[in-house]
Design a protein around this motif. Sequence first.
Motif, short mmCIF file in Angstrom:
data_model
loop_
_atom_site.label_atom_id
_atom_site.label_comp_id
_atom_site.label_asym_id
_atom_site.label_seq_id
_atom_site.Cartn_x
_atom_site.Cartn_y
_atom_site.Cartn_z
N VAL B 156 -5.89 38.81 1.29
CA VAL B 156 -5.40 37.60 0.61
C VAL B 156 -6.03 37.42 -0.76
O VAL B 156 -5.36 37.01 -1.72
CB VAL B 156 -5.58 36.35 1.51
CG1 VAL B 156 -7.02 36.12 1.85
CG2 VAL B 156 -5.01 35.12 0.83
N GLU B 157 -7.30 37.76 -0.91
CA GLU B 157 -7.95 37.58 -2.21
C GLU B 157 -7.28 38.45 -3.29
O GLU B 157 -7.16 38.04 -4.43
CB GLU B 157 -9.45 37.92 -2.14
CG GLU B 157 -10.32 36.79 -1.62
CD GLU B 157 -10.37 36.75 -0.11
OE1 GLU B 157 -9.69 37.59 0.53
OE2 GLU B 157 -11.07 35.88 0.44
N VAL B 158 -6.86 39.66 -2.89
CA VAL B 158 -6.17 40.52 -3.84
C VAL B 158 -4.87 39.87 -4.27
O VAL B 158 -4.52 39.84 -5.47
CB VAL B 158 -5.89 41.92 -3.23
CG1 VAL B 158 -5.14 42.80 -4.21
CG2 VAL B 158 -7.20 42.58 -2.82
N ARG B 159 -4.14 39.32 -3.31
CA ARG B 159 -2.86 38.67 -3.64
C ARG B 159 -3.08 37.51 -4.61
O ARG B 159 -2.34 37.35 -5.58
CB ARG B 159 -2.18 38.18 -2.36
CG ARG B 159 -1.84 39.28 -1.37
CD ARG B 159 -0.83 38.83 -0.32
NE ARG B 159 -1.31 37.80 0.56
CZ ARG B 159 -1.95 38.04 1.72
NH1 ARG B 159 -2.20 39.28 2.09
NH2 ARG B 159 -2.35 37.04 2.48
N ILE B 160 -4.12 36.72 -4.33
CA ILE B 160 -4.38 35.57 -5.19
C ILE B 160 -4.70 36.01 -6.62
O ILE B 160 -4.17 35.48 -7.59
CB ILE B 160 -5.54 34.73 -4.62
CG1 ILE B 160 -5.10 34.06 -3.33
CG2 ILE B 160 -6.01 33.69 -5.62
CD1 ILE B 160 -6.19 33.30 -2.63
N GLN B 161 -5.55 37.03 -6.71
CA GLN B 161 -5.94 37.51 -8.05
C GLN B 161 -4.74 38.08 -8.79
O GLN B 161 -4.58 37.86 -9.99
CB GLN B 161 -7.02 38.58 -7.95
CG GLN B 161 -8.31 38.15 -7.31
CD GLN B 161 -9.07 37.15 -8.16
OE1 GLN B 161 -8.66 36.82 -9.26
NE2 GLN B 161 -10.17 36.67 -7.65
N ALA B 162 -3.92 38.84 -8.06
CA ALA B 162 -2.76 39.45 -8.70
C ALA B 162 -1.81 38.36 -9.19
O ALA B 162 -1.26 38.44 -10.30
CB ALA B 162 -2.05 40.38 -7.73
N ALA B 163 -1.62 37.33 -8.37
CA ALA B 163 -0.74 36.23 -8.76
C ALA B 163 -1.26 35.57 -10.05
O ALA B 163 -0.49 35.30 -10.98
CB ALA B 163 -0.66 35.20 -7.64
N GLU B 164 -2.55 35.37 -10.10
CA GLU B 164 -3.15 34.74 -11.27
C GLU B 164 -2.95 35.62 -12.50
O GLU B 164 -2.61 35.14 -13.59
CB GLU B 164 -4.64 34.48 -10.99
CG GLU B 164 -5.42 33.87 -12.13
CD GLU B 164 -4.95 32.46 -12.48
OE1 GLU B 164 -4.19 31.88 -11.68
OE2 GLU B 164 -5.33 31.96 -13.55
N ALA B 165 -3.14 36.93 -12.31
CA ALA B 165 -2.98 37.84 -13.44
C ALA B 165 -1.55 37.79 -13.98
O ALA B 165 -1.32 37.70 -15.19
CB ALA B 165 -3.31 39.26 -13.00
#
Lengths: 123, 375, 471
Positions: B156-165
């Motif tokens: 989930v942390e990867v998804r959140i970071q990717a979304a932010e990027a």
Amino acid sequence: MSRPHVLVAEDDRVVSLLLSRSLETAGVDVTAVYDGVEAYEAGKNGDFDLAVLDQVMPGLLGAEVLHRWNREGVDIPVIVVSGLTDDDDVIKLLDMGAVDFVRKPFNVREVLARVKLQLRSKL
Amino acid sequence: MTLTEMSQFDVVLRSTLLPLLVAVSSLTAFAAFWLFAVKVYGNVRSRFDEFRRASYVGAISEIATRSGYPLDSLRNWAPDPVFVDTLMEFLRFLQGRERDNLLRLSRELGIVERFMATLDHGRRRESRTEAAEALSEIGDPSAVPALLKALNDPVVEVRIQAAEALARLQEPAAVVPLIGLLHREEEWAAARIADSVVRMGSIAVGDLSRHVLLTSIGDPQEAQRIGLAVRALGLIGDPSAEAALLEALESEYLDVRVRAAAALAGAGTPRCVPALIRALRDPAWEVRSQAAKTLGRRLAVEARDPLRDALRDESWWVRINAAAALAEIPGGVEVLVEATVDDDAFARDTARAQLGTLGFDEDTIAELLHVKEAG
Amino acid sequence: MTFIEFFNYAVLLYFIAMEAQLLILAVMSYGALRKDRFASRFGRIHDMLTSDTTPPVSIIIPAYNEAAGIVESVRSIALLQYPRKEILVVNDGSTDETMQRLIDEFELEPIDTPYRPRLDSAPIKRIYKSSLPLPLVVVDKENGGKGDAINAGLNVARYPYVMATDADIVLEEEALLRAMRHFVENRSATVAVAGNVRPLNGCDVRRGKVTRVALPRRPTEMAQVVEYIRSFLGARPAWSHLNALPIVSGAFGVFQKEAVIEAGGYRTGHLGEDMELTMRLHRHFRKQRRPYRIVYAPDAVAWTEVPTNKDILRKQRIRWHRGLMQVIREYKGMLFDPRYGIVGMVSWPSFVAFEFVAPIIEFIGWVAVPASLLLGILNLEIAIPLMLIALALGAANSLIGLILDERFGYYNRAGEAWRLLIYSLGEQLGLRQRTVWWRVRAMFWNPRRKEWGDMQRTGVGNLSADEKVSA
């Protein structure tokens, strides 16, 4: 004309270094200190055209440094850098005689522009 | 107990105890040595890291504040994780020309490609998350395909970071997948995704409004997600979302109605005022108080009378917000002065308290009332 | 086999069972810490600094005769990175210069604010506000003890979350952000977050900031470092993972204000008020079957001064144990009551067995086993290996604490690593027995005896670390 002398008080070493470098490039001599007490002492004993004070510093807050200078007749224009979000506190700062105010997280160029504005007669 | 029984017990104990003792103490001793070695190794390594870091900090701040730099010597540094970390630390708080200088540096040194590769097929979740975080910091458009793919990462942390990027890059192709995530993720993660959707700004409004309008809410969890979407529409503040927000204000779910009443402060137009006035009679006090607040923010002159009625509301929050709203609306102060002699004790108290915070003392209020009666 | 013999074996086996239980918890803690570290590293706590959704926090510092350190504590708290916070010092009827020092240093001015108490406390004399751009409020009240002072703070606090702390701790700059992450991630359920407390002794502190982490010199202090590490990392992450954390330390805990008020606030005149409140929160929410979480945040660190000499340490430990006994008496009803879920069935019974029953058994063991050996009743070949196993397991447990602590990266210099190891292994011979002895003494402590009079005052800070440590 001699280069203007600016006191930079900021406890984050990286931010301090960066500010100092850009100010020096802009033609200003910089003295860097890393906490409130050092800033207060430096201002009392040195000859500065301007001080850039971080609000949240160990020892004394930026505003307290300014306040004590005022009380003791040390007359240095002060720009306060702060993450304060409460408008009340900003008003208090300006009341205490800060000439300008920069919100954190800040843009180095913004600080630079404000410093230049204050030093326009000397640069 | 007989002698034989006792000796049998002893034998069993004796045969198990000694090996156990040996096992426990040798394991402990081994662990102690291992720990010692790990600590000392860690110490030595961190000293070397610190040493290199110090020289990197100097060099990077030099590069950031001036434009020319010798690229060749930096090539040797680029593979060092400490160098990349230091660079990222600078990027986190730099803006403007200094930032551009460092971004150019990271492109030229091939750091972007390295992070993209890690994000795509890194084995450890730590390194993938780190890569997504770094890419969102660097903000290089060439990373978009890798980031879009990372929206389906199992962590989930990867998804959140990717979304932010993707949000920072203002990537239109990411809007729909982001809204999908907003709907699927757990509560806390959905809130983060919602922040990213807000960062997308106006390009997200069309799809987000459609999502709010077309989703038929089945359970409170879904209502909470739609609430987040509604809040995001308010924060983006684009008036083209108004129709969706007005619809949301009629939802059967409290979460959605409250968020809609609040969001209309940001994304409403004068057309939403009648609906907000109706919302002042909503059965839930949360909605009523939020509607009162928004009417104040919208400076809705036509809401003066309904807000005066709201001063008599049974809920303290509604009364307070109605009074605060009247203090902002042109002509609202007069209404507050009138309300100081209302039949209702709640209304009187609330109005007086609000006038007090505006700096009116008893005498001034009395005088104003007098003038009003006379004129 | 005689009865005495059997009894001796039973005691030794009990030892081993206790240590084995700790080992299991430590393994679970390892998993929980790993998970937490990842979440903490990528939790983007710095985004919280600029987000307008970060909930504001009131920081309550109860102060009783803290003239020497109060200014420094306020300065240290002011350095905490957090977007919206208010610092609330509650002067608990100090008889020294505490109040005057605050007035002078921070230019306090009295304010007229309506005081609407929702919790009982000793009468409030006056409320002050700093005229500096510093969000500082000082409540001057009559003496009522630490819990009473925090209650007054809860009444005055403006914000929905409150952090309760001591006047003599130094917080890491990011500690509050790290603790608040748990509220942000689960806003509806999280009611309390417990911080990680570490001994400050030996570290360099400059102007309210820890500038260098190091180990203390004196053996009494060293022993406490090992103890704190073991107690804060060995079991708490596991209990937190199971939502069964039995204590949120008084030195650093953050609470949802409404939850604390709803549960009735702090108890006054209690020796273990922090643990009492934690257990009350568990009981309150579990009884009503409402979802809630009490979380331990190992990455949110507060450094606290621990006693430097044996006498103060003894008094502190005896007082803690008395507090523990008081809580056990009050909450014995939760033991093995399935209504309280994992708290009632597992964590609370285990806590009682380990913290309260074990010292008694261990004490009996230390007396009975050697005595029986002298009398020649015991079989040496069995008793001695059993005893050695118990000691080795104890050492293994301390060591596991250190292993769990390794990832935080403190105490890595070779000399320090060496001393930590020596103490964690050597603790088993002497220090462990001393703690057991103090605990047993605490059970026979007579509260009316004059010797303990100074502690009955329940003032804050006459003894430094207000923290329970499971030894």
